[in-house]
Design a protein around this motif. Sequence first.
Motif, mmCIF file in Angstrom:
data_model
loop_
_atom_site.group_PDB
_atom_site.id
_atom_site.type_symbol
_atom_site.label_atom_id
_atom_site.label_comp_id
_atom_site.label_asym_id
_atom_site.label_seq_id
_atom_site.Cartn_x
_atom_site.Cartn_y
_atom_site.Cartn_z
ATOM 1 N N ALA A 51 73.711 87.844 79.442
ATOM 2 C CA ALA A 51 74.956 87.171 79.037
ATOM 3 C C ALA A 51 75.158 87.270 77.529
ATOM 4 O O ALA A 51 76.293 87.310 77.041
ATOM 5 N N ALA A 52 74.065 87.327 76.787
ATOM 6 C CA ALA A 52 74.180 87.410 75.323
ATOM 7 C C ALA A 52 74.883 88.692 74.905
ATOM 8 O O ALA A 52 75.594 88.715 73.902
ATOM 9 N N TYR A 53 74.671 89.755 75.664
ATOM 10 C CA TYR A 53 75.245 91.049 75.275
ATOM 11 C C TYR A 53 76.494 91.425 76.060
ATOM 12 O O TYR A 53 77.272 92.267 75.608
ATOM 13 N N GLY A 54 76.646 90.850 77.233
ATOM 14 C CA GLY A 54 77.727 91.302 78.120
ATOM 15 C C GLY A 54 77.241 92.536 78.873
ATOM 16 O O GLY A 54 76.316 93.232 78.436
ATOM 17 N N ASP A 55 77.878 92.841 79.995
ATOM 18 C CA ASP A 55 77.380 93.891 80.894
ATOM 19 C C ASP A 55 77.370 95.271 80.241
ATOM 20 O O ASP A 55 76.427 96.038 80.402
ATOM 21 N N GLU A 56 78.425 95.590 79.501
ATOM 22 C CA GLU A 56 78.512 96.954 78.955
ATOM 23 C C GLU A 56 77.399 97.212 77.925
ATOM 24 O O GLU A 56 76.664 98.195 78.003
ATOM 25 N N LYS A 57 77.265 96.279 76.985
ATOM 26 C CA LYS A 57 76.230 96.485 75.956
ATOM 27 C C LYS A 57 74.835 96.394 76.575
ATOM 28 O O LYS A 57 73.929 97.111 76.181
ATOM 29 N N TYR A 58 74.691 95.507 77.542
ATOM 30 C CA TYR A 58 73.365 95.365 78.153
ATOM 31 C C TYR A 58 72.980 96.667 78.863
ATOM 32 O O TYR A 58 71.830 97.112 78.783
ATOM 33 N N GLY A 59 73.945 97.298 79.516
ATOM 34 C CA GLY A 59 73.683 98.578 80.185
ATOM 35 C C GLY A 59 73.243 99.635 79.170
ATOM 36 O O GLY A 59 72.310 100.412 79.408
ATOM 37 N N ARG A 60 73.903 99.651 78.026
ATOM 38 C CA ARG A 60 73.559 100.618 76.977
ATOM 39 C C ARG A 60 72.163 100.321 76.399
ATOM 40 O O ARG A 60 71.379 101.236 76.126
ATOM 41 N N LEU A 61 71.860 99.028 76.238
ATOM 42 C CA LEU A 61 70.532 98.644 75.744
ATOM 43 C C LEU A 61 69.447 99.019 76.751
ATOM 44 O O LEU A 61 68.355 99.459 76.382
ATOM 45 N N LYS A 62 69.748 98.879 78.020
ATOM 46 C CA LYS A 62 68.777 99.239 79.081
ATOM 47 C C LYS A 62 68.456 100.727 79.016
ATOM 48 O O LYS A 62 67.299 101.140 79.141
ATOM 49 N N ALA A 63 69.497 101.535 78.827
ATOM 50 C CA ALA A 63 69.298 102.991 78.756
ATOM 51 C C ALA A 63 68.442 103.338 77.537
ATOM 52 O O ALA A 63 67.551 104.202 77.593
ATOM 53 N N LEU A 64 68.696 102.637 76.429
ATOM 54 C CA LEU A 64 67.917 102.869 75.207
ATOM 55 C C LEU A 64 66.462 102.437 75.413
ATOM 56 O O LEU A 64 65.527 103.097 74.969
ATOM 57 N N LYS A 65 66.298 101.324 76.092
ATOM 58 C CA LYS A 65 64.950 100.816 76.374
ATOM 59 C C LYS A 65 64.202 101.828 77.253
ATOM 60 O O LYS A 65 63.023 102.105 77.035
ATOM 61 N N GLN A 66 64.901 102.364 78.225
ATOM 62 C CA GLN A 66 64.310 103.354 79.129
ATOM 63 C C GLN A 66 63.834 104.574 78.319
ATOM 64 O O GLN A 66 62.789 105.142 78.595
ATOM 65 N N GLN A 67 64.604 104.922 77.286
ATOM 66 C CA GLN A 67 64.246 106.086 76.462
ATOM 67 C C GLN A 67 63.064 105.780 75.531
ATOM 68 O O GLN A 67 62.148 106.573 75.407
ATOM 69 N N TYR A 68 63.068 104.610 74.900
ATOM 70 C CA TYR A 68 62.063 104.339 73.863
ATOM 71 C C TYR A 68 60.876 103.510 74.337
ATOM 72 O O TYR A 68 59.819 103.549 73.720
ATOM 73 N N ASP A 69 61.054 102.748 75.406
ATOM 74 C CA ASP A 69 59.952 101.871 75.840
ATOM 75 C C ASP A 69 60.015 101.655 77.349
ATOM 76 O O ASP A 69 60.188 100.528 77.813
ATOM 77 N N PRO A 70 59.866 102.751 78.129
ATOM 78 C CA PRO A 70 60.059 102.628 79.579
ATOM 79 C C PRO A 70 59.028 101.715 80.251
ATOM 80 O O PRO A 70 59.307 101.156 81.309
ATOM 81 N N THR A 71 57.843 101.535 79.640
ATOM 82 C CA THR A 71 56.845 100.659 80.282
ATOM 83 C C THR A 71 56.924 99.231 79.751
ATOM 84 O O THR A 71 56.104 98.393 80.099
ATOM 85 N N ASN A 72 57.907 98.968 78.900
ATOM 86 C CA ASN A 72 58.119 97.624 78.359
ATOM 87 C C ASN A 72 56.888 97.087 77.617
ATOM 88 O O ASN A 72 56.481 95.942 77.798
ATOM 89 N N LEU A 73 56.338 97.948 76.754
ATOM 90 C CA LEU A 73 55.238 97.495 75.889
ATOM 91 C C LEU A 73 55.725 96.354 74.995
ATOM 92 O O LEU A 73 55.018 95.379 74.769
ATOM 93 N N PHE A 74 56.965 96.500 74.510
ATOM 94 C CA PHE A 74 57.549 95.451 73.652
ATOM 95 C C PHE A 74 58.345 94.505 74.543
ATOM 96 O O PHE A 74 59.562 94.639 74.688
ATOM 97 N N LYS A 75 57.622 93.593 75.175
ATOM 98 C CA LYS A 75 58.307 92.692 76.123
ATOM 99 C C LYS A 75 58.423 91.276 75.599
ATOM 100 O O LYS A 75 59.171 90.473 76.143
ATOM 101 N N LEU A 76 57.657 90.946 74.550
ATOM 102 C CA LEU A 76 57.728 89.578 74.027
ATOM 103 C C LEU A 76 58.869 89.504 73.013
ATOM 104 O O LEU A 76 58.688 89.658 71.800
ATOM 105 N N ASN A 77 60.041 89.322 73.553
ATOM 106 C CA ASN A 77 61.285 89.257 72.765
ATOM 107 C C ASN A 77 62.378 88.845 73.742
ATOM 108 O O ASN A 77 62.090 88.595 74.915
ATOM 109 N N GLN A 78 63.611 88.801 73.307
ATOM 110 C CA GLN A 78 64.711 88.555 74.241
ATOM 111 C C GLN A 78 64.816 89.857 75.009
ATOM 112 O O GLN A 78 65.486 90.798 74.604
ATOM 113 N N ASN A 79 64.088 89.914 76.120
ATOM 114 C CA ASN A 79 63.715 91.208 76.683
ATOM 115 C C ASN A 79 64.816 91.903 77.478
ATOM 116 O O ASN A 79 65.426 91.328 78.375
#
Length: 459
Positions: free
Chosen positions: A428-456
């Motif tokens: 909800a903080a990002y809205g669906d469109e930005k969250y989708g884009r952030l997910k794709a970026l996360k998939q590219q840079y941190d697919p195993t979610n090593l950096f999970k201790l954050n607003q994940n």
Amino acid sequence: MSSAELHPDDVAGLGNRLAGELVAPGDELYDQYRHVWNGMIDRRPAIIARCRSSDDVVAAVNFARTHGLLLAVRGGGHSFAGFSTCDGGMVLDLSAMRTVQVDPDHRVARAQGGVTWAVYDAATHAHGLASTGGLVSTTGIAGLTLGGGIGWLQRRWGLACDNLLSAEVVTATGEIVRASESENPELFWGLRGGGGNFGVVTEFEFRLHPVTDVIGGLMLFTADRAGRVMRAYRDYVSACPDELTTWLSMVTAPAADFVPAPMHGRPALAVLACHCGDPADAEAALLPLRDLQPEVDLIGPMPYPQLQSVLDEDLPPGVRCYLKSGYTPALTDSLIGVIAEHTSAMPSPASTFDFHHMGGAIARVHDRATAFGDRRSAFCFNIVGVWDQAEDDDANLAWVRSFASALTPFDTGGVYVNFTAEDASVQAAYGDEKYGRLKALKQQYDPTNLFKLNQNVIP
Ligand SMILES: Cc1cc2nc3c(=O)[nH]c(=O)nc-3n(C[C@H](O)[C@H](O)[C@H](O)COP(=O)(O)OP(=O)(O)OC[C@H]3O[C@@H](n4cnc5c(N)ncnc54)[C@H](O)[C@@H]3O)c2cc1C
């Protein structure tokens, strides 16, 4: 993996590779380094890697990844939710990386990932320059900028993240990459609001602006006038210049010399302000507030770093804190009624309800230009429960929660990620469109979610 499962030889190997120190339970400094700002958070990491260089960060990230360790990244340690520490894993602590280099000719500052705003502001102020930073000087530039960054200069020069020119990032695979408008631009987009999801930022490069003294400080009004002042404030901010950033705060007046005795320990309304333009314009800009005849008026000229630290004493490390936050488009009469009702029942005198005026330069950045969630709402509010004793936890948590429920009809449903601890609110903080884009970026840079201790952002 817990400390018991970590082989001492492996830990010693990491210690030998680091230019910084490795701190573990039993070490003299372990308790000092494991603590974070919020006294509610009491965790015991297996190791704390006190990095001194980007190479140290690479070594620590590689170690955490290959050993399957839970990894917490710490800049200034001010995460309300306690994201920068963990039980049984590794804290990658950047607080020894505190160098700031200022290039006054190009109006640029390069600051390492463990710098606090006090250190940053002192370095840039020496050159008569500044960029938007947090309102409490002990906060880290890292977490604050990566989440967005509300501060005194925001309406003139945007959020802290809007002044970011580039960043050096250690990714989950231990690679060092640079992100800017021209290099890895999608990563650069995500770093400006997407938090610590994509890697460890070892260096931030900021654009600077000419700022030396500002006209700033605090006004106090008795609580019985709060409704009238809030209504006047609502009209006032609808037309105030971008050079002026203000916020309202419902507080308990301190028993200080500058406060009239009858107000001591009583609920009060504070208006805090910073005018960072031509001082000759400040008087006119502040006049409508002065016409409201505050009981206390401490707004005046001061060096910008002084304003940046006036709230430090109110929010010292180790206090217990729980907060809820949101955005609202307008300060309506009904909202004013709810604020008055709930702030008259604050269980702790250290708690506040803060109402930040946004707009100005924040709203002029295109919504899609950065990952930051909401550039359009006029106000960001924050119910900040602050208290000292664990025995008061229940009363304070209940107050924050019940106040937040009462505000639900007025909020947009979004939230500023640096002011939330709830996983459920991240999308909800990002809205669906930005969250989708952030997910794709996360998939590219941190697919195993090593950096999970954050607003994940879940890859
Ligand atoms: C007293 C106080 C005052 C505050 N005032 C403001 C304010 O005025 N404006 C505002 O916008 N916010 C404010 N905040 C909220 C603040 O922005 C967040 O708490 C922010 O996360 C703090 O950053 P930090 O580096 O100190 O925190 P940390 O606890 O060290 O980190 C917070 C998050 O950022 C990640 N992170 C930290 N360093 C790095 C790094 N180098 N690279 C990648 N990820 C990293 C962490 O993993 C964690 O998820 C305040 C908080 C406190 C406690």
